[in-house]
Design a protein around this motif. Structure first.
Motif, PDB file in Angstrom:
ATOM      1  N   GLY A 270       0.751  -1.262   0.000  1.00 48.91           N
ATOM      2  CA  GLY A 270       0.000   0.000   0.000  1.00 48.91           C
ATOM      3  C   GLY A 270       0.772   1.296   0.000  1.00 48.91           C
ATOM      4  O   GLY A 270       0.159   2.351   0.128  1.00 48.91           O
ATOM      5  N   GLU A 271       2.102   1.274  -0.193  1.00 51.87           N
ATOM      6  CA  GLU A 271       2.813   2.564  -0.136  1.00 51.87           C
ATOM      7  C   GLU A 271       2.443   3.485  -1.292  1.00 51.87           C
ATOM      8  O   GLU A 271       2.598   4.691  -1.185  1.00 51.87           O
ATOM      9  CB  GLU A 271       4.337   2.349  -0.075  1.00 51.87           C
ATOM     10  CG  GLU A 271       4.930   1.775  -1.345  1.00 51.87           C
ATOM     11  CD  GLU A 271       6.427   1.500  -1.235  1.00 51.87           C
ATOM     12  OE1 GLU A 271       6.860   0.931  -0.223  1.00 51.87           O
ATOM     13  OE2 GLU A 271       7.157   1.872  -2.167  1.00 51.87           O
ATOM     14  N   VAL A 272       1.983   2.926  -2.417  1.00 56.67           N
ATOM     15  CA  VAL A 272       1.591   3.800  -3.531  1.00 56.67           C
ATOM     16  C   VAL A 272       0.078   4.049  -3.558  1.00 56.67           C
ATOM     17  O   VAL A 272      -0.421   4.701  -4.470  1.00 56.67           O
ATOM     18  CB  VAL A 272       2.064   3.247  -4.906  1.00 56.67           C
ATOM     19  CG1 VAL A 272       3.574   3.125  -4.949  1.00 56.67           C
ATOM     20  CG2 VAL A 272       1.406   1.935  -5.251  1.00 56.67           C
ATOM     21  N   THR A 324      13.195   8.111   2.994  1.00 55.48           N
ATOM     22  CA  THR A 324      13.580   9.517   3.160  1.00 55.48           C
ATOM     23  C   THR A 324      12.806  10.466   2.248  1.00 55.48           C
ATOM     24  O   THR A 324      12.885  11.676   2.430  1.00 55.48           O
ATOM     25  CB  THR A 324      15.083   9.716   2.929  1.00 55.48           C
ATOM     26  OG1 THR A 324      15.428   9.165   1.656  1.00 55.48           O
ATOM     27  CG2 THR A 324      15.904   9.071   4.025  1.00 55.48           C
ATOM     28  N   ASP A 325      12.065   9.942   1.267  1.00 63.35           N
ATOM     29  CA  ASP A 325      11.276  10.884   0.459  1.00 63.35           C
ATOM     30  C   ASP A 325       9.983  11.301   1.157  1.00 63.35           C
ATOM     31  O   ASP A 325       9.283  12.194   0.673  1.00 63.35           O
ATOM     32  CB  ASP A 325      11.023  10.361  -0.964  1.00 63.35           C
ATOM     33  CG  ASP A 325      10.462   8.955  -1.027  1.00 63.35           C
ATOM     34  OD1 ASP A 325      11.243   7.986  -0.909  1.00 63.35           O
ATOM     35  OD2 ASP A 325       9.240   8.826  -1.203  1.00 63.35           O
ATOM     36  N   ILE A 326       9.659  10.683   2.286  1.00 63.27           N
ATOM     37  CA  ILE A 326       8.619  11.234   3.173  1.00 63.27           C
ATOM     38  C   ILE A 326       9.359  12.285   4.014  1.00 63.27           C
ATOM     39  O   ILE A 326      10.338  11.960   4.682  1.00 63.27           O
ATOM     40  CB  ILE A 326       8.063  10.140   4.112  1.00 63.27           C
ATOM     41  CG1 ILE A 326       7.500   8.940   3.339  1.00 63.27           C
ATOM     42  CG2 ILE A 326       7.043  10.721   5.084  1.00 63.27           C
ATOM     43  CD1 ILE A 326       6.222   9.165   2.603  1.00 63.27           C
ATOM     44  N   GLN A 347       7.070   0.470  12.044  1.00 56.32           N
ATOM     45  CA  GLN A 347       7.254   1.706  11.275  1.00 56.32           C
ATOM     46  C   GLN A 347       8.586   1.636  10.533  1.00 56.32           C
ATOM     47  O   GLN A 347       9.626   1.408  11.153  1.00 56.32           O
ATOM     48  CB  GLN A 347       7.233   2.927  12.205  1.00 56.32           C
ATOM     49  CG  GLN A 347       7.578   4.255  11.537  1.00 56.32           C
ATOM     50  CD  GLN A 347       6.597   4.681  10.447  1.00 56.32           C
ATOM     51  OE1 GLN A 347       5.391   4.761  10.688  1.00 56.32           O
ATOM     52  NE2 GLN A 347       7.108   4.955   9.255  1.00 56.32           N
ATOM     53  N   GLU A 348       8.542   1.825   9.205  1.00 57.71           N
ATOM     54  CA  GLU A 348       9.787   1.911   8.431  1.00 57.71           C
ATOM     55  C   GLU A 348      10.493   3.225   8.787  1.00 57.71           C
ATOM     56  O   GLU A 348       9.858   4.268   8.893  1.00 57.71           O
ATOM     57  CB  GLU A 348       9.442   1.902   6.936  1.00 57.71           C
ATOM     58  CG  GLU A 348      10.654   1.999   6.025  1.00 57.71           C
ATOM     59  CD  GLU A 348      10.250   2.002   4.554  1.00 57.71           C
ATOM     60  OE1 GLU A 348       9.100   2.365   4.229  1.00 57.71           O
ATOM     61  OE2 GLU A 348      11.097   1.639   3.719  1.00 57.71           O
ATOM     62  N   TYR A 349      11.794   3.158   8.984  1.00 61.71           N
ATOM     63  CA  TYR A 349      12.523   4.391   9.337  1.00 61.71           C
ATOM     64  C   TYR A 349      13.907   4.407   8.707  1.00 61.71           C
ATOM     65  O   TYR A 349      14.776   3.628   9.063  1.00 61.71           O
ATOM     66  CB  TYR A 349      12.649   4.511  10.861  1.00 61.71           C
ATOM     67  CG  TYR A 349      13.520   5.673  11.299  1.00 61.71           C
ATOM     68  CD1 TYR A 349      13.308   6.956  10.786  1.00 61.71           C
ATOM     69  CD2 TYR A 349      14.545   5.492  12.226  1.00 61.71           C
ATOM     70  CE1 TYR A 349      14.105   8.014  11.186  1.00 61.71           C
ATOM     71  CE2 TYR A 349      15.346   6.556  12.628  1.00 61.71           C
ATOM     72  CZ  TYR A 349      15.112   7.813  12.097  1.00 61.71           C
ATOM     73  OH  TYR A 349      15.914   8.870  12.492  1.00 61.71           O
TER      74      TYR A 349
HETATM   75  C1  GCO Z   1      10.119   1.441   0.623  1.00 60.37           C
HETATM   76  C2  GCO Z   1       9.922   1.926  -0.746  1.00 60.37           C
HETATM   77  C3  GCO Z   1      10.854   2.975  -1.239  1.00 60.37           C
HETATM   78  C4  GCO Z   1      10.215   3.600  -2.463  1.00 60.37           C
HETATM   79  C5  GCO Z   1      10.471   5.051  -2.585  1.00 60.37           C
HETATM   80  C6  GCO Z   1       9.676   5.662  -3.709  1.00 60.37           C
HETATM   81  O1  GCO Z   1       9.627   0.375   0.902  1.00 60.37           O
HETATM   82  O2  GCO Z   1      10.723   2.164   1.401  1.00 60.37           O
HETATM   83  O3  GCO Z   1       9.614   0.915  -1.642  1.00 60.37           O
HETATM   84  O4  GCO Z   1      12.109   2.442  -1.460  1.00 60.37           O
HETATM   85  O5  GCO Z   1      10.592   2.958  -3.597  1.00 60.37           O
HETATM   86  O6  GCO Z   1      10.171   5.648  -1.383  1.00 60.37           O
HETATM   87  O7  GCO Z   1       9.656   7.037  -3.625  1.00 60.37           O
END
Ligand code: GCO
Ligand code: MG
Length: 411
Positions: A270-272, A324-326, A347-349
């Protein structure tokens, strides 16, 4: 408490960030993250041209009403640009409400449900010795849970592997700051069959070296078909993964039925995704175990809280996207949600770079593998506008990949 000023601030201290800064007539400032990696300026235009003019003079205390106005009122719903723009407004209004109440946002969401949030970090390496080194480095940084990405024999460069990005003229830490800047995305390689043959051998080696207890995660980056994902999940079962992430391009939610029938490896997706509807089948049919939504790309704190409350009825937990793009603002937003909800998972960090941390002052802490948003009123992030002004936007793209015959493959 009316919105008197609204500015969209673009800065690139280590990578590009888009931040909405709202100010009320009584002097309160709220920040929201609108960063859409690789497509940043589309959200800047959406905010500046179409949202900021609607906000000026409106009541900053009406978070839900403003969200519904921007979502329903536009007629054209959903999509990453729209939802990142709405997310920034939502976060900034929660930040303001927290400051007005003199409370951290998690208190307004119901208060803390735990002492801190378990974080996972990214270990990677082109081969086993460098992967093991990377895992040890992360343990020394305090991480107790670790994502494992590895090179695949025969493939020159693939996403998620630090040293391989360096070969390509990229930075040593692939997804770390600074981002790979440039006018055209870097091309990487892919071969799913080679990956499927290799990956279980890597997890076997990691378990032999580091023992059975450390939570291990892996990201498949939407590259498999359902039957390939089913096969991988099954092959990884002996290594007891915490989760297998984005095994298929999950806009086809039904595809997960097949994967689920074949494996007990937990699944995260679900990250996208942009809205709760992207999770509807996945949640109601219990086809996943973790919701990967990020506050920044999901419309903000309000919908993130709603999807997690929905998921809770099905014993599905959170695992918010935290690369890091968040920005530090978007990251703080999901820490407040994670602390408050009952069904927090992990939580991913990935820590931001030094210039980013100097630009965004944060009350957030990371100690012994656990994150906490801090107790400053609001989100706990202050943007140093002068510092931000030193780093103008620079074009940067995510890489893409092609198969050996030149075909573009899934991200
Ligand atoms: C993750 C992601 C990132 C994304 C990136 C896209 O699980 O952290 O898949 O690696 O690819 O944040 O902008
Ligand atoms: Mg991912």
């Amino acid at each position: 408490m009316k919105i008197e000023r609204a500015e969209v601030i673009v800065t690139s201290p280590n990578r590009n960030f888009v931040t909405l800064r709202l100010q009320t007539d009584d002097g309160l400032v709220g920040l929201g993250d609108a960063t859409l990696n690789g497509r940043e300026l589309a959200v800047v235009a959406y905010l500046k041209e179409h949202v900021v003019p609607l906000l000026l003079g409106t009541d900053a205390s009406r978070i839900e009403d403003t969200w519904q106005f921007l979502y329903r009122g536009a007629y054209w719903r959903r999509g990453p640009v729209t939802m990142a723009a709405i997310a920034a407004v939502d976060m900034a209004l929660w930040d303001i409400k927290g400051k007005a109440a003199n409370m951290p946002v998690y208190q307004l969401l119901g208060g803390a449900s735990r002492d801190g949030l378990m974080a996972y970090g990214h270990a990677s390496g082109p081969d086993l010795p460098s992967l093991f080194d990377s895992i040890r480095e992360h343990q020394e940084m305090g991480y107790r849970s670790i994502r494992v990405q590895t090179g695949v024999p025969g493939l020159r460069a693939i996403y998620g592997i630090a040293a391989q990005s360096a070969l390509d003229g990229g930075e040593e830490r692939y997804d770390h700051e600074p981002a790979r800047r440039g006018a055209y995305p870097t091309q990487e390689d892919w071969d799913t069959r080679a990956y499927l043959r290799h990956l279980p051998t890597v997890f076997e080696a990691v378990r032999n070296e580091f023992g059975p207890s450390m939570p291990l995660l892996h990201d498949g980056h939407h590259r498999m078909t359902p039957i390939q994902a089913a096969k991988l999940g099954k092959a990884l079962e002996p290594y007891d993964l915490f989760w297998l992430e984005d095994c298929t391009p999950a806009e086809n939610q039904e595809a997960l039925r097949l994967v689920r029938q074949h494996t007990t490896t937990p699944l995260a997706i679900g990250e996208v995704f942009n809205t709760i509807w992207d999770f509807q089948t996945l949640i109601t049919e219990q086809l996943i175990d973790y919701v990967r939504a990020a506050s920044t790309h999901f419309g903000g704190i309000s919908p993130l809280k709603k999807v997690m409350d929905f998921a809770a009825q099905y014993q599905i937990k959170s695992g918010c996207h935290g690369p890091t793009d968040i920005s530090p603002v978007g990251f703080a937003a999901q820490l407040h949600v994670g602390l408050a909800i009952h069904n927090f998972g992990i939580q991913e960090y990935m820590p931001h770079g030094a210039r980013t941390n100097a630009t965004f002052k944060q009350s957030m802490t990371f100690e012994n593998g656990m994150l906490h948003p801090g107790d400053n009123p609001g989100l706990g992030v202050e943007l140093d506008v002068d510092e931000a002004g030193k780093y103008p936007y620079e074009q940067a793209y995510l890489p893409f990949n092609r198969l050996a015959d030149g075909t573009i493959h899934d991200w």
